[in-house]
Design an enzyme around this catalytic site. Structure first.
Site, PDB file in Angstrom:
ATOM      1  N   SER A 410     -67.801  47.611 -26.242  1.00 26.75           N
ATOM      2  CA  SER A 410     -69.047  48.288 -26.660  1.00 26.75           C
ATOM      3  C   SER A 410     -70.191  47.350 -26.271  1.00 26.75           C
ATOM      4  O   SER A 410     -70.590  46.490 -27.040  1.00 26.75           O
ATOM      5  CB  SER A 410     -69.017  48.591 -28.152  1.00 26.75           C
ATOM      6  OG  SER A 410     -68.642  47.475 -28.895  1.00 26.75           O
ATOM      7  N   ALA A 412     -73.427  47.823 -24.574  1.00 28.27           N
ATOM      8  CA  ALA A 412     -74.872  48.012 -24.388  1.00 28.27           C
ATOM      9  C   ALA A 412     -75.672  47.353 -25.520  1.00 28.27           C
ATOM     10  O   ALA A 412     -75.226  47.387 -26.665  1.00 28.27           O
ATOM     11  CB  ALA A 412     -75.181  49.513 -24.353  1.00 28.27           C
ATOM     12  N   GLY A 414     -76.055  44.783 -23.371  1.00 29.15           N
ATOM     13  CA  GLY A 414     -75.489  43.884 -22.389  1.00 29.15           C
ATOM     14  C   GLY A 414     -75.722  42.390 -22.577  1.00 29.15           C
ATOM     15  O   GLY A 414     -75.415  41.595 -21.689  1.00 29.15           O
ATOM     16  N   LYS A 416     -74.064  40.318 -24.319  1.00 31.29           N
ATOM     17  CA  LYS A 416     -72.807  39.569 -24.269  1.00 31.29           C
ATOM     18  C   LYS A 416     -72.106  39.774 -22.928  1.00 31.29           C
ATOM     19  O   LYS A 416     -71.488  38.853 -22.402  1.00 31.29           O
ATOM     20  CB  LYS A 416     -71.924  39.977 -25.450  1.00 31.29           C
ATOM     21  CG  LYS A 416     -72.603  39.618 -26.778  1.00 31.29           C
ATOM     22  CD  LYS A 416     -71.859  40.077 -27.992  1.00 31.29           C
ATOM     23  CE  LYS A 416     -72.710  39.920 -29.233  1.00 31.29           C
ATOM     24  NZ  LYS A 416     -73.774  40.950 -29.354  1.00 31.29           N
ATOM     25  N   ASP A 434     -69.602  51.369 -22.824  1.00 32.62           N
ATOM     26  CA  ASP A 434     -70.270  51.773 -24.068  1.00 32.62           C
ATOM     27  C   ASP A 434     -70.203  53.286 -24.168  1.00 32.62           C
ATOM     28  O   ASP A 434     -70.264  53.988 -23.147  1.00 32.62           O
ATOM     29  CB  ASP A 434     -71.732  51.307 -24.095  1.00 32.62           C
ATOM     30  CG  ASP A 434     -72.278  51.250 -25.515  1.00 32.62           C
ATOM     31  OD1 ASP A 434     -72.333  50.140 -26.092  1.00 32.62           O
ATOM     32  OD2 ASP A 434     -72.640  52.322 -26.054  1.00 32.62           O
ATOM     33  N   ASP A 461     -65.475  56.499 -24.723  1.00 33.78           N
ATOM     34  CA  ASP A 461     -65.251  56.140 -26.119  1.00 33.78           C
ATOM     35  C   ASP A 461     -64.243  54.989 -26.088  1.00 33.78           C
ATOM     36  O   ASP A 461     -63.177  55.106 -25.457  1.00 33.78           O
ATOM     37  CB  ASP A 461     -64.681  57.357 -26.867  1.00 33.78           C
ATOM     38  CG  ASP A 461     -64.538  57.081 -28.362  1.00 33.78           C
ATOM     39  OD1 ASP A 461     -64.123  55.957 -28.726  1.00 33.78           O
ATOM     40  OD2 ASP A 461     -64.855  57.974 -29.157  1.00 33.78           O
ATOM     41  N   ASP A 478     -67.517  43.987 -29.778  1.00 32.82           N
ATOM     42  CA  ASP A 478     -68.704  43.726 -30.600  1.00 32.82           C
ATOM     43  C   ASP A 478     -69.033  45.077 -31.238  1.00 32.82           C
ATOM     44  O   ASP A 478     -69.812  45.863 -30.696  1.00 32.82           O
ATOM     45  CB  ASP A 478     -69.845  43.227 -29.698  1.00 32.82           C
ATOM     46  CG  ASP A 478     -71.073  42.824 -30.478  1.00 32.82           C
ATOM     47  OD1 ASP A 478     -70.926  42.315 -31.599  1.00 32.82           O
ATOM     48  OD2 ASP A 478     -72.191  43.031 -29.968  1.00 32.82           O
ATOM     49  N   CYS A 535     -72.407  42.529 -36.544  1.00 26.75           N
ATOM     50  CA  CYS A 535     -73.618  41.924 -37.117  1.00 26.75           C
ATOM     51  C   CYS A 535     -73.807  42.462 -38.538  1.00 26.75           C
ATOM     52  O   CYS A 535     -74.912  42.733 -38.978  1.00 26.75           O
ATOM     53  CB  CYS A 535     -74.846  42.190 -36.245  1.00 26.75           C
ATOM     54  SG  CYS A 535     -75.182  43.926 -35.965  1.00 26.75           S
TER      55      CYS A 535
HETATM   56  C1  LIG Z   1     -73.414  46.079 -31.707  1.00 28.18           C
HETATM   57  S1  LIG Z   1     -73.751  47.162 -30.438  1.00 28.18           S
HETATM   58  C2  LIG Z   1     -73.209  46.289 -29.023  1.00 28.18           C
HETATM   59  C3  LIG Z   1     -74.174  45.226 -28.571  1.00 28.18           C
HETATM   60  C4  LIG Z   1     -73.732  44.601 -27.285  1.00 28.18           C
HETATM   61  N1  LIG Z   1     -72.408  44.051 -27.378  1.00 28.18           N
HETATM   62  C5  LIG Z   1     -74.673  43.517 -26.820  1.00 28.18           C
HETATM   63  O1  LIG Z   1     -74.380  42.346 -27.013  1.00 28.18           O
HETATM   64  O2  LIG Z   1     -75.711  43.836 -26.264  1.00 28.18           O
HETATM   65  C6  LIG Z   1     -72.494  48.342 -30.654  1.00 28.18           C
HETATM   66  C7  LIG Z   1     -72.374  49.311 -29.534  1.00 28.18           C
HETATM   67  O3  LIG Z   1     -71.233  50.122 -29.774  1.00 28.18           O
HETATM   68  C8  LIG Z   1     -71.453  51.333 -29.124  1.00 28.18           C
HETATM   69  N2  LIG Z   1     -70.448  52.293 -29.613  1.00 28.18           N
HETATM   70  C9  LIG Z   1     -70.481  53.058 -30.713  1.00 28.18           C
HETATM   71  N3  LIG Z   1     -69.363  53.765 -30.810  1.00 28.18           N
HETATM   72  C10 LIG Z   1     -68.593  53.454 -29.752  1.00 28.18           C
HETATM   73  C11 LIG Z   1     -67.319  53.848 -29.313  1.00 28.18           C
HETATM   74  N4  LIG Z   1     -66.584  54.745 -29.976  1.00 28.18           N
HETATM   75  N5  LIG Z   1     -66.846  53.313 -28.174  1.00 28.18           N
HETATM   76  C12 LIG Z   1     -67.559  52.430 -27.486  1.00 28.18           C
HETATM   77  N6  LIG Z   1     -68.768  52.008 -27.862  1.00 28.18           N
HETATM   78  C13 LIG Z   1     -69.283  52.509 -28.985  1.00 28.18           C
HETATM   79  C14 LIG Z   1     -72.885  51.651 -29.441  1.00 28.18           C
HETATM   80  O4  LIG Z   1     -73.422  52.550 -28.519  1.00 28.18           O
HETATM   81  C15 LIG Z   1     -73.528  50.269 -29.376  1.00 28.18           C
HETATM   82  O5  LIG Z   1     -74.120  50.088 -28.129  1.00 28.18           O
END
Ligand SMILES: C[S@@+](CC[C@H](N)C(=O)[O-])C[C@H]1O[C@@H](n2cnc3c(N)ncnc32)[C@H](O)[C@@H]1O
Length: 638
Positions: A410, A412, A414, A416, A434, A461, A478, A535
């Site tokens: 996950s 976005a 980006g 990490k 993502d 997903d 994350d 977080c």
């Molecule tokens: C905490 S943020 C990630 C931040 C990112 N790792 C960064 O460092 O920029 C959580 C992310 O999980 C994504 N997300 C939510 N449900 C998801 C799923 N079922 N599968 C994949 N990603 C998902 C969200 O769109 C969101 O961008």
């Protein structure tokens, strides 16, 4: 040239300056104790005057203007005082190979590479000016230290002062001219005469008497003050039901609520002595919760959750920290530049900055900047990412290696992903996934801006992995979470979360973490690791999810995260028992580490087979999870 940072703001603490949770609590406790003692000097009218102030102030600063609590991670030591920081174990920084003559600016930057430029030579008059500023800071710190001394110490200081004065008097006397008198009632003027052998004994007796009188009057003052304190404590009573109802219609002003919070905490900290006989601890806690919800603006649900997590005094520290923005931090993109060069370029633009701490060689804290830090030419050129310090941690724990195949499940926007790509020096492959296409626009833009060429972005997903693709050397999850660790960034979290939200999130987190584990190749020659991070500080989203993964996937175990700071995860919580290895996970708090609240767990995958019962295994690899029923063979069983 830009100035060096003056260390005026909080920065994430370096490893060795971590403030242990217990200590924070003790700090506030000490302060509260000290406030009580201090109040000997103030009658209750004075105390009430304080409540006339309006507006929210940090609880720490409430007790009085002179009593103070050092903010937990508040001040970095002066640059002059800090020891040079040893090289960290991070290997992403390019060493400074430059030889030959070093210019003044280079000298400063050379220190940057050393993990800090604390020992950089002063270059200009303005630097000298800053040095004197720093000395001013020492002065104020000293003042603060004195104001925090227990009264007993202050009293002994006073005694010392008296002694000093006495000594001064003595010496003055000895310098004066000669009058001989045995009169017990000599005037001070007489005393100013010279000391002679004949009157020495008399003078000494008189001084003893004076001192005794001072001590007696001080004792009396303390007895009286003690009575006042006791009186004040008795004066504090919880509001009646009628008052509580009335307050719903016409709330008290914030300073009155603030005062009541402090009073209740004081009572709770010394319940046996300070409680009102008719009120239970529960009554005080109920009122405290109501007051803190009102004062800090949390809904009851989250207030309860957070009060479960921390002792009351520490909860206040946490709430206070959430009212303060964390320092802006940036991560050097080592694919394009070195931190020392980036720092120099930004300093040249007038940016006031400093290394974050010795635990990272790529992070910089931005204190202030005359230019928007997200619009400098260096930013546009992809020399850095604006990234919270806490967000470095899961990647440091993941420790992706060159040439590996890494999944950021996950990803976005980006932060990490791009750090992983940089650590891998643009080799191997990062799959940045993502579920949210909209958020992936920022991810794609960051990947381009930072010059990353080993990353593919996809939009599944996360639960569809490993069907989509498996066999990764490392996976970072994350996870989407409630964001209770980042309230300072998004205050809406205070009121928009409910148990239903947490339940939905934990359900998703549990499914994602199993997919993350199943997507890793346990036989990877270099990896086989999974990092789970959030977080959020709620145990439901952190330890409970990790514990669930351990129970469902006995083919993984928790390993040391490699993060040498942070509080250990809970191994039990409110009657829930977790696996003992949960102590290897790490929690980070805004009030203790001056970074966003964060949780990091690192797993090692031991086998690609999951033993689900005595004689059956699941092999969830490659293009889909297949269940293979196998007769258990004693010889080949794991
Ligand atoms: C905490 S943020 C990630 C931040 C990112 N790792 C960064 O460092 O920029 C959580 C992310 O999980 C994504 N997300 C939510 N449900 C998801 C799923 N079922 N599968 C994949 N990603 C998902 C969200 O769109 C969101 O961008």
């Amino acid at each position: 040239m830009g100035r060096r940072a003056k260390n005026k703001q909080d920065v994430p603490l370096p490893l060795n300056q971590e403030k242990a949770t217990g200590k924070v609590t003790k700090g506030l406790h000490d302060k509260l104790k000290h406030d009580a003692t201090r109040s000997r000097k103030h009658d209750s009218a004075a105390l009430k005057n304080k409540s006339a102030n309006s507006g929210r102030q940090p609880i720490e600063k409430l007790s009085s203007s002179s009593s103070s609590v050092t903010k937990p991670s508040a001040k970095k030591p002066s640059a002059k005082k800090r020891a040079p920081e040893p090289d960290s174990d991070s290997d992403e920084e390019i060493d400074d190979e430059s030889g030959g003559e070093v210019s003044g600016e280079d000298a400063v930057m050379r220190d940057v590479d050393d993990g800090g430029w604390d020992n950089a030579p002063m270059e200009s008059d303005s630097d000298v000016g800053e040095e004197s500023d720093e000395m001013d800071e020492f002065d104020s710190e000293d003042d603060e230290a004195v104001s925090q001394m227990p009264l007993s110490l202050l009293e002994s200081d006073d005694d010392d002062e008296d002694d000093d004065e006495d000594e001064e008097d003595d010496s003055d006397d000895s310098m004066a001219g000669g009058v001989e008198s045995y009169d017990e009632f000599d005037t001070d003027d007489d005393e100013a005469g010279p000391v002679t052998f004949r009157d020495m004994e008399k003078r000494s007796r008189k001084l003893d008497k004076q001192r005794q009188q001072i001590e007696e009057s001080a004792d009396q003052e303390l007895r009286t003050a003690g009575a006042v304190v006791a009186g004040e404590r008795e004066l504090f009573t919880l509001p009646s039901l009628e008052q509580i109802e009335a307050e719903k219609e016409a709330p008290l002003d914030l300073s009155q609520i603030q005062l009541r919070i402090q009073e209740i905490i004081r009572v709770l900290n010394n319940f046996a002595e300070l409680r009102a006989p008719e009120a239970s601890r529960h009554d005080y806690l109920d009122q405290l919760k109501r007051d803190m919800c009102f004062y800090y603006g949390y809904n009851e649900f989250l207030m309860d959750k957070l009060l479960e997590l921390f002792p009351v005094s520490e909860a206040v520290e946490f709430f206070e920290a959430n009212e303060v923005a964390r320092p802006v931090t940036i991560r050097t993109n080592t694919l394009k530049t070195r931190r020392r060069d980036l720092a120099q370029a930004l300093i040249n633009r007038g940016v006031n900055l400093d290394p974050i701490g010795k635990w990272t060689k790529v992070g910089l804290t931005i204190f202030d900047s005359p230019v928007p830090i997200g619009a400098t030419p260096e930013y546009m050129a992809g020399h850095y990412m604006i990234q919270a310090a806490s967000s470095f941690l899961p990647v440091i724990a993941l420790a992706p290696q060159e040439s590996e195949k890494v999944l950021d499940m996950s990803a976005a926007p980006g932060g990490k992903t791009t750090y992983c790509a940089a650590l891998m020096k643009n080799t191997g492959m990062v799959v940045a996934n993502d579920a949210n296409k909209e958020r992936e626009r920022a991810l794609v833009a960051n990947v381009h801006r930072l010059g990353i060429s080993n990353t593919v972005v996809c939009n599944y997903d996360g639960r569809e992995f490993p069907k989509v693709m498996g066999g990764f050397d490392r996976v970072l999850l994350d996870a989407p979470c409630s964001g209770t660790g980042v309230i300072s960034k998004d205050a809406s979290v205070k009121v928009n979360k409910s148990q239903d939200d947490i339940d939905m999130l934990t359900h998703l987190q549990k499914e994602l973490i199993l997919s993350a584990i199943d997507s890793v190749n346990a036989d990877s020659p270099t990896g086989g690791y999974i990092v789970y991070s959030t977080c959020s500080v709620t145990v439901d989203e952190d330890e409970a999810v990790v514990n669930y993964a351990l129970s469902k996937r006995p083919n993984v175990k928790l390993v040391d995260s490699g993060l040498e700071f942070g509080a250990p995860g809970f191994t039990s919580f409110r009657g829930r028992k977790f696996h003992a290895s949960l102590a290897l996970t790490r929690r980070f708090y805004p009030h203790a580490h001056n970074m966003d609240g964060f949780f990091v767990a690192k797993f090692k995958k031991l086998s690609n087979k999951i033993k689900v019962s005595e004689d059956s295994f699941v092999v969830p690899t490659g293009s889909g999870a297949k269940t293979k029923q196998k007769k258990k063979k004693r010889k080949t069983a794991d």
